[in-house]
Design a protein around this motif. Structure first.
Motif, PDB file in Angstrom:
ATOM      1  N   ASP A  61      11.128  22.109  23.451  1.00 49.52           N
ATOM      2  CA  ASP A  61      11.356  23.028  24.567  1.00 49.52           C
ATOM      3  C   ASP A  61      12.501  22.545  25.456  1.00 49.52           C
ATOM      4  OD1 ASP A  61       7.841  23.865  25.069  1.00 49.52           O
ATOM      5  OD2 ASP A  61       9.341  24.685  23.705  1.00 49.52           O
ATOM      6  N   SER A  62      12.642  21.248  25.576  1.00 49.66           N
ATOM      7  CA  SER A  62      13.642  20.686  26.481  1.00 49.66           C
ATOM      8  C   SER A  62      15.073  20.925  26.029  1.00 49.66           C
ATOM      9  CB  SER A  62      13.414  19.182  26.644  1.00 49.66           C
ATOM     10  OG  SER A  62      13.465  18.528  25.389  1.00 49.66           O
ATOM     11  N   LYS A  86      22.628  17.038  29.631  1.00 50.81           N
ATOM     12  CA  LYS A  86      22.079  16.580  30.901  1.00 50.81           C
ATOM     13  C   LYS A  86      21.852  15.070  30.837  1.00 50.81           C
ATOM     14  CE  LYS A  86      19.413  20.884  31.281  1.00 50.81           C
ATOM     15  NZ  LYS A  86      18.053  21.465  31.430  1.00 50.81           N
ATOM     16  N   GLU A  88      19.283  13.506  31.324  1.00 45.66           N
ATOM     17  CA  GLU A  88      18.002  13.234  30.662  1.00 45.66           C
ATOM     18  C   GLU A  88      18.073  13.348  29.145  1.00 45.66           C
ATOM     19  OE1 GLU A  88      18.564  15.359  33.195  1.00 45.66           O
ATOM     20  OE2 GLU A  88      17.318  17.163  33.018  1.00 45.66           O
ATOM     21  N   ASP A  89      19.211  13.780  28.628  1.00 42.97           N
ATOM     22  CA  ASP A  89      19.417  13.779  27.176  1.00 42.97           C
ATOM     23  C   ASP A  89      19.866  12.414  26.677  1.00 42.97           C
ATOM     24  OD1 ASP A  89      20.824  17.054  27.535  1.00 42.97           O
ATOM     25  OD2 ASP A  89      18.826  16.565  26.753  1.00 42.97           O
TER      26      ASP A  89
END
Length: 117
Positions: A61-62, A86, A88-89
């Motif tokens: 989902d992310s 991002k 967070e990737d």
């Protein structure tokens, strides 16, 4: 079975990268190939997988809407196009191969993706 991954690197947030993974040997139509990732201090997670024969793809989902997984059956290679990256990737990305979704048997050496904010 060998999985040779490439394409990682450093990119600014909002940028893009494309990862490639070349697999040795014959890939049967029933195989599943894909990418998992592990960020510092976090558990490994599935990013995307593809059923080799029919080409159906599955995404976490992310990353839905930002990442695209594709394959070249002629080159025995999978590609992960990563857009709108991002921070967070940021993770080590591993190319994988197996027979069932979410259950890789073989893992590549990992390639580091760093997204700066």
């Amino acid at each position: 079975v060998q999985l040779q991954a490439s394409g990682g690197g450093l990119v600014a947030a909002g940028g893009y990268l494309r990862l490639s993974c070349a697999a040795s040997g014959r890939i049967f139509s029933s195989a599943v190939m894909g990418w998992f990732r592990q960020a510092p201090g976090k558990e490994r997670e599935r990013v995307a997988e593809i059923r080799w024969g029919v080409g159906n793809t599955y995404y976490a989902d992310s990353v839905k809407g930002r990442f695209t997984l594709s394959r070249s059956t002629a080159e025995n290679t999978v590609y992960l196009q990563m857009n709108s990256l991002k921070p967070e990737d940021t993770a080590v990305y591993y190319c994988t191969r197996g027979l069932n979704l979410g259950s890789p048997v073989y893992w590549g050496q990992g390639t580091l993706v760093t997204v700066s904010s």
